[in-house]
Write a protein that holds these residues in place. Sequence first.
Motif, PDB file in Angstrom:
ATOM      1  N   ILE A   1     -22.779  27.737  35.764  1.00  0.00           N
ATOM      2  CA  ILE A   1     -21.812  26.738  35.302  1.00  0.00           C
ATOM      3  C   ILE A   1     -22.468  25.384  35.033  1.00  0.00           C
ATOM      4  O   ILE A   1     -21.986  24.592  34.220  1.00  0.00           O
ATOM      5  CB  ILE A   1     -20.647  26.598  36.313  1.00  0.00           C
ATOM      6  CG1 ILE A   1     -19.454  25.899  35.647  1.00  0.00           C
ATOM      7  CG2 ILE A   1     -21.099  25.898  37.601  1.00  0.00           C
ATOM      8  CD1 ILE A   1     -18.176  25.987  36.451  1.00  0.00           C
ATOM      9  N   ASP A   2     -23.621  25.141  35.669  1.00  0.00           N
ATOM     10  CA  ASP A   2     -24.306  23.865  35.463  1.00  0.00           C
ATOM     11  C   ASP A   2     -24.960  23.764  34.086  1.00  0.00           C
ATOM     12  O   ASP A   2     -25.481  22.703  33.721  1.00  0.00           O
ATOM     13  CB  ASP A   2     -25.358  23.631  36.558  1.00  0.00           C
ATOM     14  CG  ASP A   2     -26.421  24.704  36.615  1.00  0.00           C
ATOM     15  OD1 ASP A   2     -26.208  25.797  36.050  1.00  0.00           O
ATOM     16  OD2 ASP A   2     -27.478  24.460  37.222  1.00  0.00           O
TER      17      ASP A   2
ATOM     18  N   GLY B   1     -21.469  19.238  28.093  1.00  0.00           N
ATOM     19  CA  GLY B   1     -20.753  18.551  27.031  1.00  0.00           C
ATOM     20  C   GLY B   1     -19.988  17.321  27.492  1.00  0.00           C
ATOM     21  O   GLY B   1     -19.512  17.265  28.625  1.00  0.00           O
ATOM     22  N   ASP B   2     -19.878  16.344  26.597  1.00  0.00           N
ATOM     23  CA  ASP B   2     -18.985  15.205  26.816  1.00  0.00           C
ATOM     24  C   ASP B   2     -17.536  15.655  26.676  1.00  0.00           C
ATOM     25  O   ASP B   2     -16.638  15.092  27.284  1.00  0.00           O
ATOM     26  CB  ASP B   2     -19.274  14.103  25.791  1.00  0.00           C
ATOM     27  CG  ASP B   2     -20.717  13.635  25.854  1.00  0.00           C
ATOM     28  OD1 ASP B   2     -21.072  12.994  26.854  1.00  0.00           O
ATOM     29  OD2 ASP B   2     -21.481  13.933  24.920  1.00  0.00           O
TER      30      ASP B   2
ATOM     31  N   LYS C   1     -12.185  26.742  36.977  1.00  0.00           N
ATOM     32  CA  LYS C   1     -13.492  26.337  37.521  1.00  0.00           C
ATOM     33  C   LYS C   1     -14.252  25.481  36.512  1.00  0.00           C
ATOM     34  O   LYS C   1     -14.876  24.479  36.870  1.00  0.00           O
ATOM     35  CB  LYS C   1     -14.328  27.570  37.875  1.00  0.00           C
ATOM     36  CG  LYS C   1     -13.873  28.285  39.129  1.00  0.00           C
ATOM     37  CD  LYS C   1     -14.762  29.488  39.410  1.00  0.00           C
ATOM     38  CE  LYS C   1     -14.279  30.246  40.651  1.00  0.00           C
ATOM     39  NZ  LYS C   1     -15.133  31.441  40.911  1.00  0.00           N
ATOM     40  N   ILE C   2     -14.184  25.885  35.250  1.00  0.00           N
ATOM     41  CA  ILE C   2     -14.869  25.135  34.196  1.00  0.00           C
ATOM     42  C   ILE C   2     -14.267  23.745  34.061  1.00  0.00           C
ATOM     43  O   ILE C   2     -14.991  22.740  33.950  1.00  0.00           O
ATOM     44  CB  ILE C   2     -14.790  25.898  32.864  1.00  0.00           C
ATOM     45  CG1 ILE C   2     -15.600  27.195  32.948  1.00  0.00           C
ATOM     46  CG2 ILE C   2     -15.279  25.019  31.707  1.00  0.00           C
ATOM     47  CD1 ILE C   2     -15.339  28.159  31.805  1.00  0.00           C
TER      48      ILE C   2
ATOM     49  N   ARG D   1     -18.063  15.942  36.135  1.00  0.00           N
ATOM     50  CA  ARG D   1     -19.124  15.328  35.328  1.00  0.00           C
ATOM     51  C   ARG D   1     -18.612  14.169  34.474  1.00  0.00           C
ATOM     52  O   ARG D   1     -19.399  13.495  33.802  1.00  0.00           O
ATOM     53  CB  ARG D   1     -19.755  16.365  34.396  1.00  0.00           C
ATOM     54  CG  ARG D   1     -20.533  17.472  35.076  1.00  0.00           C
ATOM     55  CD  ARG D   1     -21.216  18.351  34.037  1.00  0.00           C
ATOM     56  NE  ARG D   1     -22.057  17.553  33.146  1.00  0.00           N
ATOM     57  CZ  ARG D   1     -21.725  17.196  31.899  1.00  0.00           C
ATOM     58  NH1 ARG D   1     -20.572  17.564  31.380  1.00  0.00           N
ATOM     59  NH2 ARG D   1     -22.552  16.458  31.186  1.00  0.00           N
ATOM     60  N   GLY D   2     -17.299  13.976  34.436  1.00  0.00           N
ATOM     61  CA  GLY D   2     -16.735  12.922  33.605  1.00  0.00           C
ATOM     62  C   GLY D   2     -16.414  13.368  32.194  1.00  0.00           C
ATOM     63  O   GLY D   2     -16.125  12.537  31.317  1.00  0.00           O
TER      64      GLY D   2
END
Length: 221
Positions: free
Chosen positions: A100-101, A105-106, A123-124, A131-132
């Motif tokens: 998943i890491d 993407g923004d 989860k995603i 991560r923002g």
Amino acid sequence: MEDEIQKMEDRQVPRGRIDLIGCGRLGLRIAINLMQVHRGGPKTIGAFDGQKIDGGDVIFTLYGAETGQYKPDFIKQLCTHDEEFRNIISYPEFIDDENIDLIEGDVVIIVIAGGNTIPTASKIIKYAHERGAKTIGTAGIFGFGNEDIEIKDISEYDDNNPAVEELRKEGIIKNHLVLTTNKLIRDNEPVTPYTLDEVAKIITMNALKLLRDQNEKNSNS
């Protein structure tokens, strides 16, 4: 005047990254839309899917795909831009706890299908939010093609859509855009190509707006 125009043009170059989780019939359409964006859009598109193309993937074969090819690899193949302008990164694998890491993407678009996708999608979304990043997903896109397509934050929906409710049970209660025709598999209606075209258009537009906001935020931080 020419200097001002040049400055405006310099601001309208591809920036940031959009990750596309799911590269099936809908994901392919979104990817093609994003590739064609001019005067802006993402510099990088991450394409994630562990599925290979088979004979039922008509839209892929219409574009020249070969049976057995990984879907993200084919999306990368379709992109004819110079990589310095726009780059497709292919991840021919399904997202799980181990990888998943790889999502960087923004903006993260989640269009996975088949079986119960809610646990994986949630989860995603949670990882992306940590991560923002901004997220967009679907909650039923069935229908013959004349349905009203809704897209709004998950907090704005009532309790009539089971897919939205399942996401909420997983803890996704705000800051996640959800698109739906309000038709699900239980309604015994098909998913038509023209519905997918319209859904892809709306998701692309909203992803680009979110990316613009993310790019502006990153520029000011």
